[in-house]
Structure formats: structure tokens, C-alpha cells
Design an enzyme around this catalytic site. Structure first.
Site, PDB file in Angstrom:
ATOM      1  N   ARG A  94     -52.435 -90.487  12.831  1.00  0.00           N
ATOM      2  CA  ARG A  94     -53.300 -91.247  11.910  1.00  0.00           C
ATOM      3  C   ARG A  94     -54.720 -90.721  12.169  1.00  0.00           C
ATOM      4  O   ARG A  94     -55.331 -91.084  13.177  1.00  0.00           O
ATOM      5  CB  ARG A  94     -53.179 -92.740  12.173  1.00  0.00           C
ATOM      6  CG  ARG A  94     -51.732 -93.249  11.989  1.00  0.00           C
ATOM      7  CD  ARG A  94     -51.644 -94.746  12.049  1.00  0.00           C
ATOM      8  NE  ARG A  94     -50.273 -95.212  12.183  1.00  0.00           N
ATOM      9  CZ  ARG A  94     -49.432 -95.417  11.172  1.00  0.00           C
ATOM     10  NH1 ARG A  94     -49.817 -95.200   9.946  1.00  0.00           N
ATOM     11  NH2 ARG A  94     -48.202 -95.859  11.399  1.00  0.00           N
ATOM     12  N   ILE A 117     -40.903 -96.070   6.268  1.00  0.00           N
ATOM     13  CA  ILE A 117     -39.839 -97.069   6.443  1.00  0.00           C
ATOM     14  C   ILE A 117     -40.248 -98.410   5.825  1.00  0.00           C
ATOM     15  O   ILE A 117     -39.419 -99.273   5.626  1.00  0.00           O
ATOM     16  CB  ILE A 117     -39.437 -97.272   7.930  1.00  0.00           C
ATOM     17  CG1 ILE A 117     -40.574 -97.917   8.737  1.00  0.00           C
ATOM     18  CG2 ILE A 117     -38.959 -95.980   8.563  1.00  0.00           C
ATOM     19  CD1 ILE A 117     -40.092 -98.539  10.049  1.00  0.00           C
ATOM     20  N   ASP A 118     -41.543 -98.579   5.524  1.00  0.00           N
ATOM     21  CA  ASP A 118     -42.018 -99.874   4.995  1.00  0.00           C
ATOM     22  C   ASP A 118     -41.579-100.137   3.548  1.00  0.00           C
ATOM     23  O   ASP A 118     -41.554-101.280   3.108  1.00  0.00           O
ATOM     24  CB  ASP A 118     -43.547 -99.929   5.050  1.00  0.00           C
ATOM     25  CG  ASP A 118     -44.060-100.081   6.469  1.00  0.00           C
ATOM     26  OD1 ASP A 118     -43.233-100.235   7.378  1.00  0.00           O
ATOM     27  OD2 ASP A 118     -45.287-100.036   6.663  1.00  0.00           O
ATOM     28  N   LYS A 157     -26.163-111.056  17.397  1.00  0.00           N
ATOM     29  CA  LYS A 157     -25.365-112.204  16.944  1.00  0.00           C
ATOM     30  C   LYS A 157     -24.194-112.470  17.877  1.00  0.00           C
ATOM     31  O   LYS A 157     -23.787-113.606  18.078  1.00  0.00           O
ATOM     32  CB  LYS A 157     -24.867-111.968  15.502  1.00  0.00           C
ATOM     33  CG  LYS A 157     -25.942-112.275  14.477  1.00  0.00           C
ATOM     34  CD  LYS A 157     -25.571-111.798  13.108  1.00  0.00           C
ATOM     35  CE  LYS A 157     -24.753-112.800  12.333  1.00  0.00           C
ATOM     36  NZ  LYS A 157     -24.676-112.424  10.902  1.00  0.00           N
ATOM     37  N   MET A 196     -40.354-104.061  11.686  1.00  0.00           N
ATOM     38  CA  MET A 196     -41.629-103.476  11.264  1.00  0.00           C
ATOM     39  C   MET A 196     -41.972-103.871   9.827  1.00  0.00           C
ATOM     40  O   MET A 196     -41.140-104.412   9.104  1.00  0.00           O
ATOM     41  CB  MET A 196     -41.571-101.967  11.409  1.00  0.00           C
ATOM     42  CG  MET A 196     -41.801-101.547  12.840  1.00  0.00           C
ATOM     43  SD  MET A 196     -42.102 -99.791  12.965  1.00  0.00           S
ATOM     44  CE  MET A 196     -43.180 -99.789  14.376  1.00  0.00           C
ATOM     45  N   ARG A 223     -46.005-103.718   8.126  1.00  0.00           N
ATOM     46  CA  ARG A 223     -47.358-104.230   8.343  1.00  0.00           C
ATOM     47  C   ARG A 223     -47.825-105.091   7.182  1.00  0.00           C
ATOM     48  O   ARG A 223     -48.289-106.208   7.373  1.00  0.00           O
ATOM     49  CB  ARG A 223     -48.295-103.041   8.527  1.00  0.00           C
ATOM     50  CG  ARG A 223     -49.585-103.389   9.179  1.00  0.00           C
ATOM     51  CD  ARG A 223     -50.443-102.168   9.371  1.00  0.00           C
ATOM     52  NE  ARG A 223     -49.911-100.991   8.699  1.00  0.00           N
ATOM     53  CZ  ARG A 223     -49.991 -99.769   9.183  1.00  0.00           C
ATOM     54  NH1 ARG A 223     -50.544 -99.550  10.338  1.00  0.00           N
ATOM     55  NH2 ARG A 223     -49.518 -98.740   8.496  1.00  0.00           N
ATOM     56  N   ALA A 243     -29.243-113.549   7.956  1.00  0.00           N
ATOM     57  CA  ALA A 243     -30.203-114.361   8.728  1.00  0.00           C
ATOM     58  C   ALA A 243     -30.381-115.751   8.117  1.00  0.00           C
ATOM     59  O   ALA A 243     -30.326-115.920   6.900  1.00  0.00           O
ATOM     60  CB  ALA A 243     -31.536-113.639   8.780  1.00  0.00           C
ATOM     61  N   VAL A 266     -38.083 -98.729  17.607  1.00  0.00           N
ATOM     62  CA  VAL A 266     -36.660 -98.351  17.668  1.00  0.00           C
ATOM     63  C   VAL A 266     -36.139 -98.077  16.252  1.00  0.00           C
ATOM     64  O   VAL A 266     -35.353 -97.152  16.037  1.00  0.00           O
ATOM     65  CB  VAL A 266     -35.846 -99.500  18.331  1.00  0.00           C
ATOM     66  CG1 VAL A 266     -34.360 -99.339  18.100  1.00  0.00           C
ATOM     67  CG2 VAL A 266     -36.154 -99.558  19.818  1.00  0.00           C
ATOM     68  N   ARG A 283     -37.656 -96.730  13.828  1.00  0.00           N
ATOM     69  CA  ARG A 283     -38.163 -95.490  13.241  1.00  0.00           C
ATOM     70  C   ARG A 283     -37.533 -94.248  13.848  1.00  0.00           C
ATOM     71  O   ARG A 283     -37.633 -93.164  13.283  1.00  0.00           O
ATOM     72  CB  ARG A 283     -39.688 -95.418  13.424  1.00  0.00           C
ATOM     73  CG  ARG A 283     -40.404 -96.093  12.321  1.00  0.00           C
ATOM     74  CD  ARG A 283     -41.871 -95.846  12.180  1.00  0.00           C
ATOM     75  NE  ARG A 283     -42.591 -95.064  13.120  1.00  0.00           N
ATOM     76  CZ  ARG A 283     -43.861 -95.290  13.449  1.00  0.00           C
ATOM     77  NH1 ARG A 283     -44.493 -96.307  12.910  1.00  0.00           N
ATOM     78  NH2 ARG A 283     -44.480 -94.518  14.282  1.00  0.00           N
TER      79      ARG A 283
HETATM   80  O1  F6P Z   1     -46.085 -97.534   8.344  1.00  0.00           O
HETATM   81  C1  F6P Z   1     -44.924 -97.579   9.068  1.00  0.00           C
HETATM   82  C2  F6P Z   1     -45.070 -98.467  10.288  1.00  0.00           C
HETATM   83  O2  F6P Z   1     -43.906 -98.349  11.028  1.00  0.00           O
HETATM   84  C3  F6P Z   1     -45.406 -99.918  10.012  1.00  0.00           C
HETATM   85  O3  F6P Z   1     -44.288-100.707   9.707  1.00  0.00           O
HETATM   86  C4  F6P Z   1     -46.055-100.337  11.293  1.00  0.00           C
HETATM   87  O4  F6P Z   1     -46.915-101.429  11.105  1.00  0.00           O
HETATM   88  C5  F6P Z   1     -46.805 -99.119  11.699  1.00  0.00           C
HETATM   89  O5  F6P Z   1     -46.139 -98.018  11.104  1.00  0.00           O
HETATM   90  C6  F6P Z   1     -46.923 -98.932  13.187  1.00  0.00           C
HETATM   91  O6  F6P Z   1     -47.773 -97.865  13.430  1.00  0.00           O
HETATM   92  P1  F6P Z   1     -47.874 -97.095  14.814  1.00  0.00           P
HETATM   93  O7  F6P Z   1     -46.623 -96.299  14.989  1.00  0.00           O
HETATM   94  O8  F6P Z   1     -49.074 -96.242  14.648  1.00  0.00           O
HETATM   95  O9  F6P Z   1     -47.985 -98.140  15.875  1.00  0.00           O
END
Ligand code: F6P
Length: 324
Positions: free
Chosen positions: A73, A127-128, A155, A170, A172, A187, A255, A257
Site C-alpha cells: 500500500r 477478496i472484499d 461448529k 475480513m 473493511r 450462521a 488466513v 487471503r
Molecule cells: O482489501 C482487502 C483486505 O483484506 C480487507 O478486507 C482488509 O481490511 C485489509 O485488506 C487488510 O489490509 P492489510 O493486509 O494491509 O492489513
């Protein structure tokens, strides 16, 4: 006539990014173009950190999670000076086109470059699943499957001990991952950023599940929800009313990702990577390759930059009915 292009992966890595790099590389090579990989996302663009990509360089990566080019980033790219440096390096290297594999922030960056006059096309990957311009993005399906596998296991132990679990996934700004994980895992409650839910309401759903005779209760919580797992855990520490179940909390976090991409993400990556290259080959720049209604489509980056895709709130009702 384009002769040299580059590809980068940016933002949070997503399973299938490697498959997308491979697709961009090999489809570009088939156009007769030379291809370069930019190391570590926009940071590598600012510092001019490129590696040549040949057909063999991208061999053996289609099945690997993460991104072999690295991701970051970059704060420097957000400055005018950083972007100027990036364009200078591209020009010195004779690179005439760029492919950006990434999510919301990454495609917003791609749009800035496009507005500065550089030919750039995006490939929807996060993944979001929060990108406007694609119903589904590279990485979502694998991340969902990983979350479901984890909850299936939770479960089992939850039922053995008559426990409730708060499970953070995850996401955000967007509750898609939590919503679909909740539906897929059955759930009892789903807490997402888009819909306000108090800690007291969460407590009620857990108690109600206990009273219905359930052996466990699962609450899926999106990382970006106002009441995320830490806040809920603090609330339940001082909660005096009997929940029925004993309570535990777990954060799945990164995990989700790190997995190897499943079939859907590999094939989506192949199709989106090819679409972004083909668009550039016909002179179409400043677009995002995404999937809509099952078709591969391109959408102008200007239409999607800075926007977050919403969720269908009716799915929360469906999740509630299905968990009875
Ligand atoms: O944008 C994908 C994401 O996995 C979000 O779900 C999460 O908030 C963010 O990246 C976490 O970012 P980092 O890996 O920089 O902590």
C-alpha cells in the site's frame, strides 16, 4: 502501436492474482508485446522496480496464492511527486501500457494515471468484493471457501461444548464476505458495516438459538462493522444475562487471503486478464475488466473510482430464515 507493457498487483493480495499476472503476460506476449512485472505494487512503479516477464517466468504459478510480484500500500504514489516519478520511470523504460490487478484503492490509483494520460487498464481483484464494475472479483470465492471450512470446524467443537462463537471475517468497508460466509455456514447472526446491529441484538439472537434447542450458535462479524469482534467481546464480558451458550471469539483475518486459488478464481483471473489486454490492443484504455451477469465486461475506471459496491440487505433476512 504498443510494444511494451507492464503489470502490477496492488492492495491486499487475493488468491488468483498470480493466475491474472500469468494471463496478462501470455496474452500480451501473444500480441507481440514485451512484458514487465512491477515489484510491490505502486511502490515499485514509483521506484522503477521492474522485472521482465516471459512465458516461462509465469510458469507454475497459476495454482499459487498470493502474488509473486509482491504487493504494497504505497503512500508515495498518493503524492503528486510520487506519481511523477512513476511516469518518468515508465517513460525511460519505454513502457506504453499498464495493467493494474487489484481492488478499490488500486483502481482509483489506476484512474489517476489514466487521467494523467497514461494508458492503463484494471483487473478486478480483491477478496472484499466491494468493486463497482464487477459482480464478483478475483479472490472472493477462495476466501469464502476458506472461511466456510474454518467455520465448519468451529461448529464441530462448538456443538461438543454447547458454545457460541463470534467469528470475524475480513471486509473493511463492505459486508459481502461476512454476509455470504454467514449464509454458507448457516450462521445464526451476521453483523456487517452496512446494517446497524446493537450488541444487545446479537445477544438476543444467541439466546433465541439456545432456546430453539440448537447445539451451538455462530455469529459472523465483518471486520469493518461498527460492533466488530473486539467491541462485542468487551460487551459480553460485562453481560449479566444468561446467554445459554458459553461464548468464544475468533478472528480469521489474513488466513482467508492466503489460500491457493480454487477453480472459480483461476478461471475468472484468466478471463479478466485476457479481457484487459484485448481492450488495450483495440485502443481501449482507462477501463476495468470485470464480470457482470456472467459476462466479461469493461467499465470506465472513472465510473468506478472511489465507489464501494453495496450489498443486498434482503440476504440478511434469508440468512435469518435459513438459520432457524
Ligand atoms: O482489501 C482487502 C483486505 O483484506 C480487507 O478486507 C482488509 O481490511 C485489509 O485488506 C487488510 O489490509 P492489510 O493486509 O494491509 O492489513
Amino acid at each position: 502501436m504498443i510494444k511494451r507493457v507492464a503489470v502490477l498487483t496492488s492492495g491486499g493480495d487475493a488468491p488468483g492474482m498470480n493466475a491474472a499476472i500469468r494471463a496478462v503476460t501470455r496474452v500480451s506476449l501473444s500480441q507481440g508485446w514485451q512484458v514487465f512485472g512491477v515489484k510491490n505494487g505502486y511502490q515499485g512503479l514509483v521506484s522503477g522496480d521492474y522485472v521482465p516477464l516471459e512465458a516461462r517466468t509465469v510458469g507454475g504459478i497459476v495454482q499459487l496464492g498470493g502474488t509473486f510480484l509482491g504487493s504494497a500500500r504505497s503512500l508515495e504514489f498518493k503524492t503528486e511527486n510520487g506519481r511523477k516519478k512513476a511516469l518518468d520511470h515508465l517513460s525511460k523504460a519505454g513502457i506504453e501500457g499498464l495493467f493494474v490487478i487489484g481492488g478499490n484503492g488500486s483502481q482509483t490509483g489506476a484512474n489517476v494515471l489514466h487521467q494523467m494520460g497514461f494508458p492503463v487498464n484494471g483487473i478486478a481483484s480483491t477478496i472484499d468484493n466491494d468493486l463497482v464494475g464487477s459482480d464478483i472479483t478475483i479472490g472472493v470465492d477462495t476466501a469464502l471457501n476458506i472461511a466456510l471450512e474454518a467455520i465448519d470446524r468451529l461448529k464441530v467443537t462448538a456443538s461438543s461444548h454447547r458454545r457460541a462463537f463470534l467469528v470475524e471475517v475480513m471486509g473493511r468497508d463492505c459486508g459481502y464476505l461476512a454476509l455470504m460466509t454467514g449464509i454458507g455456514s448457516g450462521a445464526e447472526s451476521i453483523v456487517i458495516p452496512e446494517v446497524e446491529m446493537s450488541a444487545e441484538q446479537v445477544a438476543q439472537t444467541i439466546q433465541a438459538a439456545y432456546k430453539r434447542g440448537k447445539s451451538h450458535a455462530i455469529v459472523v462479524v465483518a471486520e469493518g462493522a461498527k460492533n466488530e469482534v473486539d467491541t462485542l467481546s468487551a460487551f459480553f464480558k460485562n453481560y449479566k444475562t444468561d446467554l445459554g451458550f458459553d461464548l468464544r471469539a475468533i478472528t480469521l483475518g489474513h488466513v482467508q487471503r492466503g489460500g491457493a486459488p480454487y477453480a472459480f478464481d483461476r478461471t475468472l483471473a484468466a478471463r479478466l486478464g485476457a479481457s484487459a489486454v484485448e481492450a488495450m490492443a483495440r485502443g481501449q484504455y482507462g477501463v476495468l475488466a470485470g464480470s457482470k451477469g456472467g459476462e466479461i465486461v469493461t467499465t470506465p475506471l472513472a465510473e468506478i473510482a472511489g465507489k464501494t459496491k453495496g450489498i443486498d440487505p434482503r440476504l440478511l433476512q434469508l440468512a435469518d430464515i435459513l438459520s432457524q
